[in-house]
Design a protein around this motif. Structure first.
Motif, PDB file in Angstrom:
ATOM      1  N   LEU A   1       0.814  -1.207   0.000  1.00 13.70           N
ATOM      2  CA  LEU A   1       0.000   0.000   0.000  1.00 13.70           C
ATOM      3  C   LEU A   1       0.849   1.259   0.000  1.00 13.70           C
ATOM      4  CD1 LEU A   1      -2.720  -0.978   2.634  1.00 13.70           C
ATOM      5  CD2 LEU A   1      -3.025  -0.828   0.156  1.00 13.70           C
ATOM      6  N   ASN A   2       2.067   1.156   0.537  1.00  7.53           N
ATOM      7  CA  ASN A   2       2.933   2.311   0.720  1.00  7.53           C
ATOM      8  C   ASN A   2       3.847   2.475  -0.494  1.00  7.53           C
ATOM      9  OD1 ASN A   2       5.345   3.836   1.513  1.00  7.53           O
ATOM     10  ND2 ASN A   2       4.528   3.753   3.600  1.00  7.53           N
ATOM     11  N   ARG A   3       3.633   3.536  -1.263  1.00  5.60           N
ATOM     12  CA  ARG A   3       4.403   3.741  -2.486  1.00  5.60           C
ATOM     13  C   ARG A   3       5.901   3.884  -2.196  1.00  5.60           C
ATOM     14  NH1 ARG A   3       5.161   2.565  -7.452  1.00  5.60           N
ATOM     15  NH2 ARG A   3       2.983   2.991  -7.990  1.00  5.60           N
TER      16      ARG A   3
ATOM     17  N   ASP B   1       8.644   1.264  -3.678  1.00  2.10           N
ATOM     18  CA  ASP B   1       9.689   1.693  -4.615  1.00  2.10           C
ATOM     19  C   ASP B   1      11.078   1.372  -4.073  1.00  2.10           C
ATOM     20  OD1 ASP B   1       7.769   2.588  -6.343  1.00  2.10           O
ATOM     21  OD2 ASP B   1       8.005   4.720  -5.852  1.00  2.10           O
TER      22      ASP B   1
ATOM     23  N   CYS C   1       1.216  -0.938  -6.452  1.00  2.00           N
ATOM     24  CA  CYS C   1       0.901  -0.093  -5.302  1.00  2.00           C
ATOM     25  C   CYS C   1      -0.601  -0.150  -5.026  1.00  2.00           C
ATOM     26  CB  CYS C   1       1.331   1.349  -5.548  1.00  2.00           C
ATOM     27  SG  CYS C   1       1.061   2.421  -4.114  1.00  2.00           S
TER      28      CYS C   1
ATOM     29  N   SER D   1      -2.426   1.417  -2.984  1.00  2.00           N
ATOM     30  CA  SER D   1      -3.132   2.677  -2.726  1.00  2.00           C
ATOM     31  C   SER D   1      -3.478   3.405  -4.018  1.00  2.00           C
ATOM     32  CB  SER D   1      -2.277   3.587  -1.830  1.00  2.00           C
ATOM     33  OG  SER D   1      -1.057   3.914  -2.464  1.00  2.00           O
ATOM     34  N   GLU D   2      -2.990   2.873  -5.150  1.00  2.00           N
ATOM     35  CA  GLU D   2      -3.240   3.505  -6.447  1.00  2.00           C
ATOM     36  C   GLU D   2      -4.088   2.645  -7.371  1.00  2.00           C
ATOM     37  OE1 GLU D   2       0.642   4.333  -7.969  1.00  2.00           O
ATOM     38  OE2 GLU D   2       1.228   5.522  -6.220  1.00  2.00           O
ATOM     39  N   VAL D   3      -3.974   1.328  -7.229  1.00  3.42           N
ATOM     40  CA  VAL D   3      -4.763   0.404  -8.049  1.00  3.42           C
ATOM     41  C   VAL D   3      -5.256  -0.729  -7.159  1.00  3.42           C
ATOM     42  CG1 VAL D   3      -3.460   0.898 -10.165  1.00  3.42           C
ATOM     43  CG2 VAL D   3      -2.740  -0.974  -8.682  1.00  3.42           C
ATOM     44  N   ASP D   4      -6.233  -1.459  -7.649  1.00 13.18           N
ATOM     45  CA  ASP D   4      -6.686  -2.656  -6.949  1.00 13.18           C
ATOM     46  C   ASP D   4      -5.688  -3.780  -7.228  1.00 13.18           C
ATOM     47  OD1 ASP D   4      -8.280  -5.395  -7.048  1.00 13.18           O
ATOM     48  OD2 ASP D   4      -9.383  -4.058  -5.712  1.00 13.18           O
TER      49      ASP D   4
ATOM     50  N   GLU E   1      -5.048  -5.876 -10.753  1.00  9.54           N
ATOM     51  CA  GLU E   1      -3.780  -5.719 -11.459  1.00  9.54           C
ATOM     52  C   GLU E   1      -3.117  -7.079 -11.695  1.00  9.54           C
ATOM     53  OE1 GLU E   1      -1.219  -3.077 -13.442  1.00  9.54           O
ATOM     54  OE2 GLU E   1      -3.213  -2.795 -12.552  1.00  9.54           O
TER      55      GLU E   1
END
Length: 346
Positions: free
Chosen positions: A198-200, A204, A217, A219-222, A226
């Motif tokens: 969840l934490n970008r 990274d 990620c 928090s940006e996509v399911d 994905e």
């Protein structure tokens, strides 16, 4: 000698205490590295039901033998060693069947015995009795050897989940355990390995080191959507939830291929141990869900061998090296997710 002793949640004290003396059945080591993990953060914040304070904590330990009890054979001063954390009894029904990780009488270094956030450590007789003191292979540093314990836990988890040649594997959780899962899955022959978090920032940082085939990620996509896109709708052969997240465990079913396996590797908080699980997905897709609890002495030896052979590199996962005087800072770094592996060098 200097130790970091836990007294109560939030109360970890650096103290000067007398050097311990081993009994006839014990070994004394000079601790060279004791790496930190999420469990140390949990102990610092909440304590632990199996830990009676005051207690020196720290359980990812590597060091050098300095004194050997008169009844101990096979060890000598100067030997470089790694110490198991989970200590099975070796004699119960489960241990006799080779299932030492679920020994009901298991004890632990840093819980029932003083741990490795100290200059010196007594290796208890219980550890020696189950062959839990391991020789560090030539070419492996003390810092690398301290990572053998968490890698041993990962080895146990992937063995139970049957990770193997040609598998597509998803690892949910980009902390140090997740990084080790990515590398071990590759060593076991996985065709593709995806890492999700969840934490970008943490994703990274970890992905730049272990280089999964895809970094997702949440928090940006399911994450499940994905994974399905990346696998042409089939899903993953193995999903490993290397995070203390009930939501991750529930979502794992949505991204697992028919006939696939799910590893509930990360335990859930005691205050929220239950999830809602669609059992029809398990039934109709013939999914297998397995737990994973620590490691056996043999897993620790296998971990050292993998590190020595280069099958699972760990040196580049160590992002911080701190002295014992900064153990509280090490725990803060781990809690904040600012590093991958943080090691203490007493």
């Amino acid at each position: 000698m200097r130790v970091a002793r836990f007294y109560a949640p939030g109360d970890l004290r650096l103290q000067d205490v007398p050097e311990p003396t081993p009994t006839a059945a014990e070994v004394k080591i000079r601790v060279r590295n004791c790496s930190t993990c999420g469990t140390d953060v949990k102990i610092f914040n909440h304590g632990h039901q199996n830990l009676s304070p005051p207690r020196v904590i720290g359980h990812e330990i590597a060091g050098e033998v300095v004194e050997v009890g008169s009844e101990v054979e096979g060890w000598a001063a100067g030997d470089r060693v790694q110490v198991i954390a989970a200590v099975p009894c070796g004699i119960c029904y489960e241990c006799s069947r080779g299932r030492m990780t679920v020994c009901p009488d298991q004890t632990s270094v840093g819980y029932q015995y003083d741990g490795g956030f100290a200059e010196y450590l007594i290796v208890p007789e219980a550890v020696l009795r189950v062959d839990g003191l391991n020789r560090i292979p030539d070419g492996v540093s003390f810092a690398e050897a301290s990572v053998a314990e968490p890698l041993a836990c990962v080895i146990n988890g992937q063995m139970l989940a049957g990770v193997g040649t040609g598998d597509v594997v998803v690892v949910v959780g980009a902390g140090p355990i997740g990084c080790l899962h990515v590398r071990l899955a590759r060593a076991r022959g996985a065709r593709q390995v995806f890492l999700a978090d969840l934490n970008r920032g943490r994703l990274d940082m970890s992905a730049a080191v272990v280089r999964p085939d895809a970094a997702i990620c949440g928090s940006e996509v399911d994450i499940a959507d994905e994974v399905l896109k990346l696998t042409d709708g089939r899903g993953a052969d193995v999903v490993i939830t290397a995070a203390a997240s009930g939501a991750a465990q529930q979502d794992a079913l949505q991204m697992t291929a028919r006939g696939g396996r799910i590893s509930f590797f990360g335990g859930l908080p005691k205050t929220a141990p239950t999830i809602t699980l669609d059992s029809n997905l398990v039934h109709y897709r013939e999914l297998a869900i397995v737990g994973a609890n620590g490691s056996s002495p043999a897993d620790n030896r296998d971990a050292l061998d993998l590190i020595a052979s280069g099958g699972v590199p760990v040196l580049d996962l160590i992002t911080h090296r701190l002295p014992l005087s900064q153990v509280s800072e090490a725990i803060r770094i781990v809690a904040a997710g600012e590093g991958i592996k943080v090691t203490i060098e007493p």
